[in-house]
Write a protein that holds these residues in place. Sequence first.
Motif, PDB file in Angstrom:
ATOM      1  N   GLY A   1       0.838  -1.213   0.000  1.00 27.41           N
ATOM      2  CA  GLY A   1       0.000   0.000   0.000  1.00 27.41           C
ATOM      3  C   GLY A   1       0.863   1.249   0.000  1.00 27.41           C
ATOM      4  N   GLU A   2       1.927   1.210   0.782  1.00 22.44           N
ATOM      5  CA  GLU A   2       2.866   2.344   0.867  1.00 22.44           C
ATOM      6  C   GLU A   2       3.540   2.576  -0.504  1.00 22.44           C
ATOM      7  OE1 GLU A   2       3.708   4.339   3.413  1.00 22.44           O
ATOM      8  OE2 GLU A   2       5.431   5.296   2.408  1.00 22.44           O
ATOM      9  N   LEU A   3       3.931   1.467  -1.156  1.00 23.59           N
ATOM     10  CA  LEU A   3       4.546   1.600  -2.490  1.00 23.59           C
ATOM     11  C   LEU A   3       3.572   2.294  -3.447  1.00 23.59           C
ATOM     12  CD1 LEU A   3       6.221  -1.940  -2.891  1.00 23.59           C
ATOM     13  CD2 LEU A   3       7.417   0.268  -2.790  1.00 23.59           C
ATOM     14  N   ILE A   4       2.285   1.882  -3.404  1.00 23.87           N
ATOM     15  CA  ILE A   4       1.274   2.501  -4.276  1.00 23.87           C
ATOM     16  C   ILE A   4       1.153   3.996  -3.966  1.00 23.87           C
ATOM     17  CG2 ILE A   4      -1.224   2.581  -4.834  1.00 23.87           C
ATOM     18  CD1 ILE A   4      -0.304  -0.016  -5.912  1.00 23.87           C
TER      19      ILE A   4
ATOM     20  N   GLY B   1       3.693   6.118  -5.589  1.00 24.42           N
ATOM     21  CA  GLY B   1       3.734   6.195  -7.058  1.00 24.42           C
ATOM     22  C   GLY B   1       4.382   4.993  -7.733  1.00 24.42           C
ATOM     23  N   GLU B   2       4.690   3.939  -6.930  1.00 24.51           N
ATOM     24  CA  GLU B   2       5.332   2.740  -7.500  1.00 24.51           C
ATOM     25  C   GLU B   2       4.281   1.770  -8.062  1.00 24.51           C
ATOM     26  OE1 GLU B   2       8.805   2.168  -7.301  1.00 24.51           O
ATOM     27  OE2 GLU B   2       8.858   4.256  -6.636  1.00 24.51           O
ATOM     28  N   LEU B   3       4.773   0.743  -8.779  1.00 25.66           N
ATOM     29  CA  LEU B   3       3.877  -0.245  -9.388  1.00 25.66           C
ATOM     30  C   LEU B   3       3.880  -1.560  -8.594  1.00 25.66           C
ATOM     31  CD1 LEU B   3       4.816   0.054 -13.194  1.00 25.66           C
ATOM     32  CD2 LEU B   3       3.221   1.446 -11.868  1.00 25.66           C
ATOM     33  N   VAL B   4       2.695  -2.087  -8.304  1.00 22.05           N
ATOM     34  CA  VAL B   4       2.555  -3.369  -7.596  1.00 22.05           C
ATOM     35  C   VAL B   4       1.585  -4.249  -8.370  1.00 22.05           C
ATOM     36  CG1 VAL B   4       1.754  -4.497  -5.465  1.00 22.05           C
ATOM     37  CG2 VAL B   4       2.961  -2.299  -5.323  1.00 22.05           C
TER      38      VAL B   4
ATOM     39  N   ALA C   1      -3.646   0.903   0.816  1.00 28.57           N
ATOM     40  CA  ALA C   1      -3.146   2.047   0.052  1.00 28.57           C
ATOM     41  C   ALA C   1      -3.901   3.308   0.476  1.00 28.57           C
ATOM     42  CB  ALA C   1      -3.286   1.796  -1.440  1.00 28.57           C
ATOM     43  N   GLY C   2      -5.187   3.153   0.788  1.00 23.82           N
ATOM     44  CA  GLY C   2      -5.999   4.305   1.198  1.00 23.82           C
ATOM     45  C   GLY C   2      -6.378   5.207   0.032  1.00 23.82           C
ATOM     46  N   ILE C   3      -6.025   4.811  -1.168  1.00 25.43           N
ATOM     47  CA  ILE C   3      -6.384   5.562  -2.382  1.00 25.43           C
ATOM     48  C   ILE C   3      -6.828   4.556  -3.453  1.00 25.43           C
ATOM     49  CG2 ILE C   3      -4.928   7.624  -2.075  1.00 25.43           C
ATOM     50  CD1 ILE C   3      -2.764   6.263  -3.716  1.00 25.43           C
TER      51      ILE C   3
ATOM     52  N   SER D   1       7.674  -2.752  -8.863  1.00 23.42           N
ATOM     53  CA  SER D   1       8.383  -2.856  -7.583  1.00 23.42           C
ATOM     54  C   SER D   1       8.075  -4.163  -6.866  1.00 23.42           C
ATOM     55  CB  SER D   1       7.986  -1.692  -6.669  1.00 23.42           C
ATOM     56  OG  SER D   1       8.451  -0.506  -7.235  1.00 23.42           O
ATOM     57  N   MET D   2       6.838  -4.649  -7.007  1.00 21.32           N
ATOM     58  CA  MET D   2       6.450  -5.852  -6.272  1.00 21.32           C
ATOM     59  C   MET D   2       5.453  -6.674  -7.079  1.00 21.32           C
ATOM     60  SD  MET D   2       4.570  -6.093  -2.530  1.00 21.32           S
ATOM     61  CE  MET D   2       5.854  -5.679  -1.392  1.00 21.32           C
ATOM     62  N   ILE D   3       5.569  -8.005  -6.963  1.00 25.92           N
ATOM     63  CA  ILE D   3       4.535  -8.901  -7.505  1.00 25.92           C
ATOM     64  C   ILE D   3       3.983  -9.688  -6.318  1.00 25.92           C
ATOM     65  CG2 ILE D   3       4.040 -10.898  -8.973  1.00 25.92           C
ATOM     66  CD1 ILE D   3       6.378 -10.011 -10.798  1.00 25.92           C
TER      67      ILE D   3
END
Length: 342
Positions: free
Chosen positions: A22-25, A28-31, A136-138, A168-170
Motif C-alpha cells: 500500500g505504501e509503495l502505491i 507512485g510505484e507499481l505493484v 493504500a488508502g487511495i 516494484s512488487m509482484i
Amino acid sequence: MRTEYVIISDCEKSKDILEKAGELIRCGELVAFPTETVYGLGASALSSTAAERIYTAKGRPSDNPLIVHIAMASHAEKYAHTTPLYYRIAERFMPGPITVVMPKKDIIPSEVTGGLDTVALRCPENPIARKLIECAGIPIAAPSANRSGCPSPTSASHVKCDLDGRCSMIIDGGECDIGVESTVVAIIGESCKILRPGAVTAEMLRTVCTDVSVDKAVVNPALAGNHPSSPGMKYKHYSPEAEVILVDGTAEEFVRYVNQNAGENDAVFSSEKNKASFKCKLLITGKDGTAAEENHSLYSLLRQADAEKIACVYIKKPPKTGEYLALYNRLIRAAAGRIVKA
Ligand code: TXA
Ligand code: MG
C-alpha cells in the motif's frame, strides 16, 4: 529495477506485506496483485506520473484507459458522477467481476482515463485486492498485468514472465478464479451497454436494468473503427505466438476437422472428457469443458502453447451467448478473425 516477489495465502497473516505494498502505491510505484478475474498492475489512480509508469511498464498505448479499483462500491461517489442504475448494479454485482464506466470527476487525472471524460470503476472481490486498496488508502488504477498484446496473466508466474524488473512488487495470491477480465459496461441514464463481456452476463444485467445492449465490436472487432466506445477494442489483443484457428461446426465435425488437419506441432483445446477423440497434442481445458472451465483455462493454455512451441492451436468456436460470449470475444481476437468451417 528489482522486483520483490511475495506469496500471500492469508491476508491477516500477511498484513505487514500488504501495508508495505500500500505504501509503495501511495509513493507512485507499481505493484502487481491478484484479482478474481486476472492479475492487475496497480498504481495510484490519483497520479498522472504513476499512470504513465503503467503505460511504460506494459508497453501500452497511452490512449487506452485504465480501470480504477475501489475498496467499496460507495466510493464511486468520490470519482464519478453516479446514477441510480450504478447503485442497482453495485448492489447486485459488487464486489465482483464488473466494471462500470461513468462521467469522471476532476480528481481522476486524464492520463488515467486516456484523455476521456469518463472513468471505469471496479470493486474487486478477491480478498488480497480488497485489502491492498484499503491499505493504500487511495484508488488503484490497474490494467491486466501483462505486456501489451500478450494473453492476460491468470497466475503470478505469468506476471513474472512479462513484468519482472518492470514493477516494484509482484504479489502471488495463487491462480485467478474466473480467468477472463471483468465485464465492462457503460451506463447512460437508465441504459447500459456492454463494451467487454465477462462473468457478469447480459442476462444477469437484465435483472437490474431493462435496457441492456451489447456493443457491436464485442463480436466483430472490425467494427471498432478509429473511435470505438472502448479504446481497448481497437488493439490487437490476447494474441499468442501460435496461430489460433477457430473451427465452426458440431462436436463431431470439429473432431473430424482437427484429426484431418492438425500436424505434428499443432494442438487442440479439449476437455478431459473428450480427449480420447483426438490424435494430436492436447491442451486440456478442464474436466467437462464447461464455459467456466474454458474461461478459466484460456489464457494459461495460450501461454502454454507458446512455451511448448505449438505452431497452430485448434479451438471449437463457442456460441455467442451467456457465459460463452466472454470466451467468444477473446477468441476471435486471439484468432485475428481466422474462422474455418468444419
Ligand atoms: O478484470 C479486469 O477488468 C482486470 C483486472 C486487473 O481488474 N483489468 C483489466 O484492465 O482488464 P485492462 O486495462 O486490461 O482493460 C480495461 C478495458 C480496456 O478495454 C479499456 O479500453 C476499457 O476497459 N476502459 C477503461 N476505461 C474506459 C472508459 N472510460 N471508457 C470505455 N472503456 C474503458
Ligand atoms: Mg488487458
